[in-house]
Design an enzyme around this catalytic site. Structure first.
Site: not given
Ligand code: ACO
Length: 463
Positions: A250, A86, A120
């Site tokens: 994945h 991609e 992906c």
């Molecule tokens: N210690 C331990 N855990 C923590 C801490 C900490 N200090 N701070 C946050 N966390 C946890 C959160 O509780 C959360 O866990 P949960 O999912 O069980 O609730 C996790 O860490 C992530 O924190 P969020 O606040 O949810 O993270 P954020 O929203 O800032 O970003 C996300 C995460 C959405 C995955 C981002 O990295 C992203 O957009 N990534 C790209 C999209 C992606 O990969 N999507 C997946 C499918 S599509 C694909 O394959 C591209």
């Protein structure tokens, strides 16, 4: 008439990821994220990335040439070559055509296939195409070759730590050590704006992170339900996670893999499947009447199902998590890097086992499919695949970048994306011998690559 080929699947694999990486713990501190967010919260250890001398083309050149060389496959024996990616470097010219010099040199231009793209998922589309070709009446007796190659980079912000980069090459043919159970396959395809790349001037996607997580889990549920129905019609008995020895997902980041596997057990609970014992039933009972929408939002359900899943996760999923945790999301290559990790960790005990794979590409396309692992003769046996991939050594010999240098590299790559008329830094000292690298993009946007001299001093030709 030629005999119908049997046990069609993956004969050989090679994986390549850039030796340049950053520790998630270091990035977390640099980004001002709370301690543990990237390592425990996302479940990631380290992330690989391309510097200006590497891209999806150089990585796939490296993976393909190394596979052919290490398994002793003559380039003339390849009849189909498909690439899943991609990462767009050209809106018309396929990545496959950049790989053709390897084959042209040997006089082989009779090779079907081009690139497949959908986030992906493109690598899985390419893999299905090659397997179907070998099983079809168009097959001419030669091998198929699938390449999954991506550089996953995100703009600064919460998605950045979920990047990564790699290329995987897979040789396809009959009598394979990894053979497809073609009837055990289910897909879920739909229209969603969870992650997409509408800005053609930028390598970065537009991401709705939360929506992408829910879309992934919905697609997983849908594929699993269809697959269970198909199995039950075919075999006349119920299907559950107990019928699978290993699951490979994945992996955008490890936490989502943990949640996904727990979701399969929740599905088994709703279907009263035999994998759910009395104590698990008790734990999940409070969630039996949730609507599916509610079930994606319930933190309590997430916790309870992860608790139920934990012992199964350790034995059936954990062995496939090594490379995705260490390298990051490799987009199309991510699921096959997870599969490579399973072979790396368990090659000596895999014969006779069933592995279920779940492939997801935003936008969205997804499939769940089953493979069987078989004992076959050298050079295509599982232990040789593990030794060719040499994952431990590749992970060990990486160079960790400090965060400032990582951010600076991302800026250079941002600036270079879609650009022309530049030569690269020529700083390829960190690359292993035999690795291809980008040397120049000329004023007509033509890209030029060279191969780092191999250990015996032979200098390969550039293209
Ligand atoms: N210690 C331990 N855990 C923590 C801490 C900490 N200090 N701070 C946050 N966390 C946890 C959160 O509780 C959360 O866990 P949960 O999912 O069980 O609730 C996790 O860490 C992530 O924190 P969020 O606040 O949810 O993270 P954020 O929203 O800032 O970003 C996300 C995460 C959405 C995955 C981002 O990295 C992203 O957009 N990534 C790209 C999209 C992606 O990969 N999507 C997946 C499918 S599509 C694909 O394959 C591209």
């Amino acid at each position: 008439m030629a005999l119908q080929p049997k046990n069609v699947g993956i004969l050989a694999m090679e994986i390549y990821f850039p030796p340049t990486c950053i520790q998630q713990e270091v990035l977390e501190a640099h980004d001002g994220a709370s301690k543990g967010k990237y390592t425990i919260g996302l479940g990631q250890d380290c992330m690989a990335f391309c510097t200006d001398v590497e891209d999806v083309i150089s990585m796939s050149l490296t993976a393909v040439s190394s596979l052919l060389e290490k398994y002793g496959v003559d380039p003339k024996q390849i009849g189909r070559l498909e690439v899943g990616s991609e990462t767009v470097l050209d809106k018309s010219k396929s990545i496959k055509t950049f790989l053709m010099p390897i084959f042209e040199k040997c006089g082989n231009t009779d090779i079907e296939g081009v690139d497949s793209t959908n986030a992906c998922y493109g690598g899985t589309a390419a893999l299905f195409n090659c397997v179907n070709w070998v099983e079809s009446s168009s097959w001419d007796g030669r091998y198929g070759l699938v390449v999954c190659t991506d550089s996953a980079v995100y703009a600064e912000g919460p998605a950045r730590p979920t990047g990564g980069a790699a290329a995987i090459a897979m040789l396809i043919g009959p009598n394979a050590p990894i053979s497809f159970e073609s009837k055990l396959r289910a897909s879920h395809m739909a229209h969603a704006y969870d992650f997409y790349k509408p800005d053609l001037a930028s390598e970065y996607p537009v991401v709705d992170g939360k929506l992408s997580q829910t879309c992934y889990l919905m697609a997983l549920d849908s594929c699993y339900k269809s697959l269970c129905d198909k199995y039950e019609k075919l075999e006349g008995k119920q299907f559950s996670v107990s019928d699978v020895d290993y699951f490979v997902f994945h992996s955008p980041y490890n936490k989502l893999v943990q949640k996904s596997f727990a979701r399969l057990l929740f599905n088994d609970f709703l279907r009263s499947a035999s994998s759910i014992n009395e104590s698990a039933k008790e734990k999940l009972a409070p969630f039996a009447s949730l609507t599916s929408d509610e079930s994606y939002q319930s933190r309590d359900l997430e916790k309870a199902s992860q608790q139920v899943a934990k012992p199964f996760y350790d034995s059936k999923v954990q062995p496939s998590t090594l490379v995705p945790k260490q390298v990051g999301n490799m987009y199309t290559a991510s699921i096959y890097a997870a599969f490579a990790s399973l072979i790396h960790n368990k090659h000596s005990t895999l014969a006779g086992q069933r592995v279920m794979l779940f492939s997801y590409g935003s936008g969205l396309s997804s499939s769940m499919f089953s493979v069987r692992l078989n004992e076959v003769q050298l050079p295509f046996n599982l232990s040789n695949i593990a030794s060719v991939m040499n994952i431990s050594e590749k992970l060990k010999s990486r160079q960790e970048f400090p965060p400032e240098k990582f951010v600076e590299t991302m800026k250079v790559m941002e600036h270079r994306y879609g650009g022309k008329d530049f030569v690269t830094s020529k700083d390829f000292s960190v690359l292993a011998p035999g690795t291809y690298y980008l040397t120049e993009v000329d004023s007509k946007y033509r890209r030029f690559y060279s191969k780092k001299a191999s250990e015996n001093g032979t200098l390969a030709n550039g293209h």
